[in-house]
Design a protein around this motif. Structure first.
Motif, PDB file in Angstrom:
ATOM      1  N   LEU C 145      -8.301  -5.933  19.764  1.00  0.00           N
ATOM      2  CA  LEU C 145      -8.763  -4.773  20.519  1.00  0.00           C
ATOM      3  C   LEU C 145     -10.021  -4.045  19.706  1.00  0.00           C
ATOM      4  O   LEU C 145     -10.540  -3.082  20.284  1.00  0.00           O
ATOM      5  CB  LEU C 145      -7.941  -3.968  21.068  1.00  0.00           C
ATOM      6  N   ASN C 146     -10.039  -4.382  18.502  1.00  0.00           N
ATOM      7  CA  ASN C 146     -11.151  -3.827  17.575  1.00  0.00           C
ATOM      8  C   ASN C 146     -10.868  -2.388  17.414  1.00  0.00           C
ATOM      9  O   ASN C 146     -11.846  -1.388  17.480  1.00  0.00           O
ATOM     10  CB  ASN C 146     -12.508  -3.887  18.049  1.00  0.00           C
ATOM     11  N   LEU C 147      -9.609  -2.080  17.168  1.00  0.00           N
ATOM     12  CA  LEU C 147      -9.154  -0.690  16.834  1.00  0.00           C
ATOM     13  C   LEU C 147      -8.840  -0.555  15.456  1.00  0.00           C
ATOM     14  O   LEU C 147      -8.402  -1.283  14.763  1.00  0.00           O
ATOM     15  CB  LEU C 147      -8.175  -0.163  17.820  1.00  0.00           C
ATOM     16  N   PRO C 148      -8.860   0.842  14.913  1.00  0.00           N
ATOM     17  CA  PRO C 148      -8.297   1.038  13.515  1.00  0.00           C
ATOM     18  C   PRO C 148      -6.677   0.748  13.751  1.00  0.00           C
ATOM     19  O   PRO C 148      -6.143   0.898  14.849  1.00  0.00           O
ATOM     20  CB  PRO C 148      -8.270   2.481  13.316  1.00  0.00           C
ATOM     21  N   ILE C 149      -6.134   0.021  12.780  1.00  0.00           N
ATOM     22  CA  ILE C 149      -4.746  -0.350  12.822  1.00  0.00           C
ATOM     23  C   ILE C 149      -3.696   0.910  12.816  1.00  0.00           C
ATOM     24  O   ILE C 149      -3.696   1.656  11.944  1.00  0.00           O
ATOM     25  CB  ILE C 149      -4.281  -1.218  11.487  1.00  0.00           C
ATOM     26  N   ALA C 150      -3.122   1.196  13.956  1.00  0.00           N
ATOM     27  CA  ALA C 150      -2.358   2.376  14.102  1.00  0.00           C
ATOM     28  C   ALA C 150      -1.498   2.714  13.001  1.00  0.00           C
ATOM     29  O   ALA C 150      -1.229   3.704  12.903  1.00  0.00           O
ATOM     30  CB  ALA C 150      -1.773   2.286  15.457  1.00  0.00           C
ATOM     31  N   LEU C 151      -0.602   1.468  12.683  1.00  0.00           N
ATOM     32  CA  LEU C 151       0.354   1.817  11.828  1.00  0.00           C
ATOM     33  C   LEU C 151       0.059   2.273  10.238  1.00  0.00           C
ATOM     34  O   LEU C 151       0.915   2.660   9.480  1.00  0.00           O
ATOM     35  CB  LEU C 151       1.424   0.541  11.900  1.00  0.00           C
ATOM     36  N   MET C 152      -1.262   2.140   9.980  1.00  0.00           N
ATOM     37  CA  MET C 152      -1.639   2.517   8.727  1.00  0.00           C
ATOM     38  C   MET C 152      -1.792   3.963   8.643  1.00  0.00           C
ATOM     39  O   MET C 152      -2.329   4.577   7.474  1.00  0.00           O
ATOM     40  CB  MET C 152      -2.790   1.793   8.171  1.00  0.00           C
ATOM     41  N   HIS C 153      -1.968   4.620   9.755  1.00  0.00           N
ATOM     42  CA  HIS C 153      -2.542   6.076   9.772  1.00  0.00           C
ATOM     43  C   HIS C 153      -1.211   7.055  10.008  1.00  0.00           C
ATOM     44  O   HIS C 153      -0.082   6.580  10.458  1.00  0.00           O
ATOM     45  CB  HIS C 153      -3.377   6.221  10.939  1.00  0.00           C
ATOM     46  N   VAL C 154      -1.457   8.270   9.509  1.00  0.00           N
ATOM     47  CA  VAL C 154      -0.367   9.269   9.718  1.00  0.00           C
ATOM     48  C   VAL C 154       0.054   9.209  11.085  1.00  0.00           C
ATOM     49  O   VAL C 154      -0.432   9.384  11.990  1.00  0.00           O
ATOM     50  CB  VAL C 154      -0.981  10.607   9.326  1.00  0.00           C
ATOM     51  N   GLY C 155       1.603   9.214  10.840  1.00  0.00           N
ATOM     52  CA  GLY C 155       2.262   9.766  12.230  1.00  0.00           C
ATOM     53  C   GLY C 155       3.033   8.729  13.063  1.00  0.00           C
ATOM     54  O   GLY C 155       3.540   8.993  13.735  1.00  0.00           O
ATOM     55  N   SER C 156       3.203   7.416  12.526  1.00  0.00           N
ATOM     56  CA  SER C 156       4.087   6.720  13.176  1.00  0.00           C
ATOM     57  C   SER C 156       5.436   6.363  12.707  1.00  0.00           C
ATOM     58  O   SER C 156       6.526   5.971  13.590  1.00  0.00           O
ATOM     59  CB  SER C 156       3.211   5.384  13.855  1.00  0.00           C
TER      60      SER C 156
END
Lengths: 222, 222, 222
Positions: C145-156
């Motif tokens: 989906l050409n998004l930043p990888i959610a799980l590498m970012h703060v909060g999950s």
């Protein structure tokens, strides 16, 4: 094909992995607005330090070397966290890191190409595998950070250095030179080209067509 | 399962690779502001022309065909550079390229699916592998260029064409038809659907939920 | 190493796949401006539901389980289409989906780690494979989906939950506990951490360097 087998001590391989991983973490540290958490930093470290080797072994269809002991992943994670914590220190050691990194891509390229040759691959695929080993980590890093792949764009000679180095290795091997000598030449050539690009701004020509300059921009989706 | 083995001459496979690679380079040439260098163009060419085959063989757990001779990577790189240099010429040959490309996805799909069947995979995984073979290159191209994956969005029928073609192949194979006939039908069906989508604007429905159109985001009174 | 082999019934595995796939389709449904077509939704479903298992088996160098029967891909595609069609319904069942998803990452992590151990991998690579199995699908989803990888970012705490759970599994296995008990503990620990993160907002620290706060932003290309 015993004469194409080239192995390096584990500590040297781990040192190269940690340089890649540390570089990856420092790179990611530049993006304050993206708010990676500690795990994100560790993931980028593993991807940058081990990604080239992962791709190499998957392409070659052999068991992943990075899974053979606990040390590879541990080293990559620790180096990434150290790179994050001591970022200011390492920025001051910029030239040292750049030299270590240039040696690392030379070494990864040489390991990848000799491994491919020892498995019986033809010359050009062996060079390709060497280049993937050398730069695959930085490509994975950019994909995971959702950035344009740095090495495809004008100005780095990162992959070119690996390509010329591994090509030299294959040519020297074809003319019958001892594999260790060929590897040393590969590492030196790769390092010199990479450092020359950093120091003197060497770069490849930008893409262009054989025609008058075109100013239109209309990408065609397929 | 000897009856599912379908092989094409090397020249035909290389021609298909070069069409994919050339397409990739022309696509990348549209992005002047991204400033790919020559190596970047070569990488996009290799990814687009060989990516589907790489993914196919990795998914199937077999040695990569593209590593079996020097010709595959060489062809992909040269086709990409020719595509870059002669971009204006090929833009004028647009219809020829589009037809060759439609044939290429049909052929890659057929090769992937027959290879999967010959390795004993069930029908649906075999269709999946065929689709990945057909469109994997264009997906890798978009990932490397940091673009949304074109084929997942409304309007191309690129992967659908491959899906319908390879499904036909599997059905015809199940009812006992000769594999070569099934392959020819697959290629024709894929090509016709793809060219129809280009010519007549056929497309799949956009994603939607089973409910009245929602234009607002506030909760419905109940 | 028979004692590390842990297998679950096909229906449980397929249920987990369908939860992942349904989640992926609902996630993609949030992006109205991207206009995925039906095939795009199916691709996201397959990537999210099966991506972790694909990566696990490719990393381990074994045949892909998802190709062993027709059911895996079929389930993933159908679950994605159901998730798209009944999006409004499932949004109301949000808490149910979140719990099923937390169980799913626990289960995928446990399957991945026990499979790695049964193949003789050392502890840390086995944990790594478990984490990749658990979260690989969501990483592939974000890349496609050409998004930043959610799980590498703060909060999950998505990947952290899998990491702690699989680490527990390995430790309990090392001290000689029965593998089924270790798996159950892994699933419970993973689920509790994940749900705690959702409910109480637990998160990992953001990346930071050991130094005064730096406000500059200068990403360094390499």
């Amino acid at each position: 094909m015993g004469d194409t087998i080239f192995s390096i001590p584990l500590w040297a391989d781990l040192l190269a992995v940690s340089v890649g991983s540390l570089q990856g973490a420092m790179f990611a540290a530049g993006f304050r607005d993206r708010r990676l958490d500690l795990l994100g930093v560790a993931i980028i470290g593993v991807a940058t330090g081990l990604g080239g080797g992962f791709l190499r072994d998957i392409f070659l269809g052999v068991p992943l070397v990075a899974f053979s002991t606990n040390w590879y992943i541990l080293t990559a994670v620790l180096a990434a966290l150290v790179g994050m914590l001591l970022e200011r220190l390492f920025r001051k050691l910029d030239i040292v890191i750049t030299i270590l990194d240039a040696l690392t891509i030379g070494l990864f390229g040489a390991i990848g190409t000799t491994k491919a040759l020892s498995l019986g691959l033809p010359e050009i695929p062996a060079i390709f595998v060497g280049m993937v080993s050398a730069v695959g980590g930085s490509v994975l890093r950019d994909i995971l950070l959702n950035l344009p792949i740095a090495l495809m764009h004008v100005g780095s000679l990162y992959a070119v250095a690996a390509g010329v180095g591994t090509t030299m290795l294959v040519v020297l091997h074809l003319v019958g030179l001892n594999i260790t000598v060929a590897v040393v030449v590969c590492v030196i050539v790769t390092t010199v080209i990479r450092l020359g690009a950093v120091r003197y701004g060497w770069s490849l020509p930008e893409q262009r067509a054989l025609s008058r300059p075109r100013l239109r921009r209309h990408p065609r989706p397929s």
